[in-house]
Write a protein that holds these residues in place. Structure first.
Motif, mmCIF file in Angstrom:
data_model
loop_
_atom_site.group_PDB
_atom_site.id
_atom_site.type_symbol
_atom_site.label_atom_id
_atom_site.label_comp_id
_atom_site.label_asym_id
_atom_site.label_seq_id
_atom_site.Cartn_x
_atom_site.Cartn_y
_atom_site.Cartn_z
ATOM 1 N N MET A 260 0.842 -1.196 0.000
ATOM 2 C CA MET A 260 0.000 0.000 0.000
ATOM 3 C C MET A 260 0.878 1.247 0.000
ATOM 4 S SD MET A 260 -3.405 -0.327 0.045
ATOM 5 C CE MET A 260 -4.045 1.124 0.890
ATOM 6 N N PHE A 261 0.388 2.306 -0.659
ATOM 7 C CA PHE A 261 1.044 3.596 -0.485
ATOM 8 C C PHE A 261 1.047 3.949 1.002
ATOM 9 C CE2 PHE A 261 -0.287 4.076 -4.965
ATOM 10 C CZ PHE A 261 0.938 4.426 -5.524
ATOM 11 N N ARG A 262 2.103 4.619 1.434
ATOM 12 C CA ARG A 262 2.261 5.065 2.821
ATOM 13 C C ARG A 262 2.460 3.904 3.793
ATOM 14 N NH1 ARG A 262 4.254 9.278 2.210
ATOM 15 N NH2 ARG A 262 3.631 10.119 4.233
ATOM 16 N N SER A 263 3.040 2.812 3.291
ATOM 17 C CA SER A 263 3.261 1.647 4.153
ATOM 18 C C SER A 263 4.728 1.468 4.524
ATOM 19 C CB SER A 263 2.755 0.377 3.460
ATOM 20 O OG SER A 263 3.509 0.109 2.287
ATOM 21 N N GLY A 264 5.573 2.439 4.207
ATOM 22 C CA GLY A 264 6.977 2.354 4.564
ATOM 23 C C GLY A 264 7.879 1.915 3.438
ATOM 24 N N ALA A 356 -2.975 -0.965 9.548
ATOM 25 C CA ALA A 356 -3.936 -0.516 8.529
ATOM 26 C C ALA A 356 -4.459 0.886 8.807
ATOM 27 C CB ALA A 356 -5.097 -1.505 8.440
ATOM 28 N N ALA A 357 -4.750 1.201 10.070
ATOM 29 C CA ALA A 357 -5.282 2.522 10.397
ATOM 30 C C ALA A 357 -4.242 3.605 10.151
ATOM 31 C CB ALA A 357 -5.778 2.557 11.839
ATOM 32 N N ASP A 358 -2.991 3.337 10.501
ATOM 33 C CA ASP A 358 -1.928 4.305 10.221
ATOM 34 C C ASP A 358 -1.766 4.508 8.712
ATOM 35 O OD1 ASP A 358 -1.037 5.222 12.700
ATOM 36 O OD2 ASP A 358 0.283 3.508 13.003
ATOM 37 N N THR A 359 -1.891 3.425 7.950
ATOM 38 C CA THR A 359 -1.784 3.539 6.500
ATOM 39 C C THR A 359 -2.884 4.419 5.940
ATOM 40 O OG1 THR A 359 -0.814 1.316 6.390
ATOM 41 C CG2 THR A 359 -1.694 2.223 4.348
ATOM 42 N N LEU A 360 -4.118 4.191 6.384
ATOM 43 C CA LEU A 360 -5.240 4.999 5.889
ATOM 44 C C LEU A 360 -5.079 6.461 6.279
ATOM 45 C CD1 LEU A 360 -8.425 2.803 6.468
ATOM 46 C CD2 LEU A 360 -6.872 2.853 4.516
ATOM 47 N N LEU A 361 -4.686 6.711 7.509
ATOM 48 C CA LEU A 361 -4.550 8.090 7.962
ATOM 49 C C LEU A 361 -3.460 8.810 7.172
ATOM 50 C CD1 LEU A 361 -5.451 10.200 10.127
ATOM 51 C CD2 LEU A 361 -3.473 9.448 11.457
ATOM 52 N N SER A 362 -2.337 8.149 6.977
ATOM 53 C CA SER A 362 -1.245 8.775 6.236
ATOM 54 C C SER A 362 -1.647 9.046 4.797
ATOM 55 C CB SER A 362 -0.009 7.868 6.282
ATOM 56 O OG SER A 362 1.102 8.504 5.713
ATOM 57 N N THR A 363 -2.418 8.147 4.212
ATOM 58 C CA THR A 363 -2.936 8.358 2.854
ATOM 59 C C THR A 363 -3.850 9.572 2.810
ATOM 60 O OG1 THR A 363 -2.810 5.988 2.364
ATOM 61 C CG2 THR A 363 -4.281 7.310 0.993
#
Length: 487
Positions: A260-264, A356-363
């Motif tokens: 995912m984008f924003r996953s490191g 997953a929540a950190d990924t969504l928030l960063s997106t």
């Protein structure tokens, strides 16, 4: 304009093909016209444009240079285009900087060149030079949203978020249009987030994303995404059915970093790219370009002949910078792991994953533009995440140990363990340089450019908990599909 009637006719034909998007025919007609009359700067410029669209980058550089030599009255635009090719496609940032500086000598008021120069300095980790370029823009166009937003990003990266907040609050009401307003609001939201003002930060980001959704040329199609994932799962059902590409062993070995984008993924490439045997390649466009030509996808990919597979393999390797192990950090290549394993049966996939929540928030906090159509809506982003998780489960079942998970949370908490495991999966020895400083400036062309230049830190770990209420519906959607977010 050419004096020869045939040359003029060919030029008109070329322009027609260009408008229709038929680049191959446009190139042929431009070249035929120029063979008759080579003193046509506009024709050379447009030939360069078409060649760039066809990924003929070296030829495009030569055509733009010829346009300048033949007296293009606005050489700065050709120089800008040359700089973009050198930076984004040929990975030659120093040469790109020279082209931009030459463009600005030709036209000191060329704001696009100043903005690109600032962005290039950001890519190279030079905040002082980047700030100078953006301030040059503001000295000529005080309300330029891009310059204000990028200066704010530098302030946040250098610990001066408070200054950015004060400045942005003053300029947001003066935004010239909704696009500019959205860009400024994204910058303001991220600056507020940096100082822990989460309520105001989310309000700014929510307003920015509302604008982004309202002006987007297309929206996320949930049903189409589900159909694509269904087709990929149905099309690649058994590992043994993957047809191996034939040919001699290549001098280059790609490492595909995706997720995912924003996953490191940028952090993953940064630390792995410091290894003595690995060259960081950045976000390569080759796999998406191949996919774009294989229509309908994935049916056309599944029907490739052995010869076609071998040709695509050669094409991909030709675009891969460097020799030996080279990374390709194109996040959405997770969609195309089946195709990748068809072209490179022995390929290793570094799969970056994150809470997953950190990924969504960063997106949600990032302005993606048209490239990530789900990014401006949390529920759409959650739906996309569910489809991603479903597909990755399939690839993992299919390709097993060839997919190496690199977990962001583990990487920032225990870098040695995370990097060691990734290198073991690749079959590479430990290299302490992975957790040290790079030996030479590394161009980082992603939204994480400033973050990955700092020592590995935990500041973004479980960031979502400060926005638990705002993420409630998205988290509920994830949990209904068995995706937990609790650390």
């Amino acid at each position: 304009m050419p004096q020869d009637r045939q040359a003029l006719h060919l030029l008109t034909t070329a322009a027609s093909h260009l408008r229709a998007g038929d680049m191959a025919q446009a190139i042929a007609a431009f070249e035929a016209s120029l063979a008759i009359d080579p003193h046509q700067p506009d024709a050379w410029f447009n030939l360069g444009w078409a060649q760039r669209a066809m990924r003929q980058f070296d030829a495009a550089l030569q055509s733009y240079a010829r346009a300048i030599a033949e007296g293009d009255p606005h050489p700065e635009q050709a120089l800008l285009n040359r700089a973009t090719i050198l930076s984004d496609h040929l990975f030659r940032p120093d040469a790109a900087r020279a082209e931009l500086e030459q463009a600005l000598r030709a036209n000191p008021g060329f704001l696009t060149a100043w903005l690109n120069l600032g962005n290039l300095h950001e890519d190279l980790g030079d905040p002082t030079s980047a700030r100078f370029a953006y301030e040059e823009v503001l000295s000529r166009a005080p309300d330029n949203a891009r310059a204000h937003a990028r200066l704010a990003a530098i302030d946040v990266a250098t610990g001066a978020a408070g200054s950015a907040i004060a400045r942005l609050k003053a300029v947001v009401p003066q935004a010239a249009d909704v696009t500019s307003r959205a860009e400024l609001l994204f910058a303001l939201g991220n600056a507020l987030d940096a100082v822990g003002e989460t309520t105001d930060a989310f309000q700014a980001i929510e307003a920015a994303n509302w604008i982004a959704r309202s002006i987007a040329p297309r929206r996320y199609d949930a049903a189409a995404q589900e159909r694509l994932v269904d087709a990929l799962i149905a099309g690649y059902p058994v590992r043994g059915e993957t047809r191996a590409a034939t040919g001699p062993v290549a001098a280059k070995t790609p490492i595909f970093i995706c997720g995912m984008f924003r996953s490191g993924s940028t952090l993953a490439e940064t630390v792995l790219g410091r290894h003595r045997e690995i060259t960081p390649g950045g976000e390569l466009e080759t796999i998406p370009a191949i996919v774009q030509a294989l229509r309908p996808y994935p049916a056309a990919a599944l029907a490739l002949s052995p010869d076609a597979i071998a040709q695509l393999r050669v094409r991909y390797l030709a675009d891969l910078p460097g020799d030996g192990w080279v990374t390709d950090k194109r996040c959405d290549n997770f969609l195309h792991i089946g195709l990748i394993k068809t072209l490179f049966p022995d390929a290793r996939i570094i799969h970056t994953r994150r809470n997953a929540a950190d990924t969504l928030l960063s997106t949600y906090f990032l302005q993606f533009g048209d490239g990530v159509v789900y990014g401006s809506d949390l529920l759409e982003a959650a739906h996309y995440y569910v489809q991603y998780a479903r597909l990755m489960a399939h690839w993992r079942a299919l390709y097993g140990a060839d997919i190496i998970d690199l977990d962001y949370d583990t990487l920032v908490v225990d870098p040695h363990a995370a990097v060691s495991a990734a290198l073991d999966g690749l079959g590479l020895p430990w290299d302490a340089a992975c957790l040290g400083e790079p030996n030479a400036p590394l161009a980082v062309r992603t939204a994480s450019a400033w973050q990955v230049r700092r020592p590995i830190h935990r500041r973004s770990l479980h960031r979502w908990q400060g926005y638990r209420a705002q993420l409630g519906d998205a988290i509920a959607l994830l949990e209904r599909h068995g995706i937990g977010v609790t650390p």
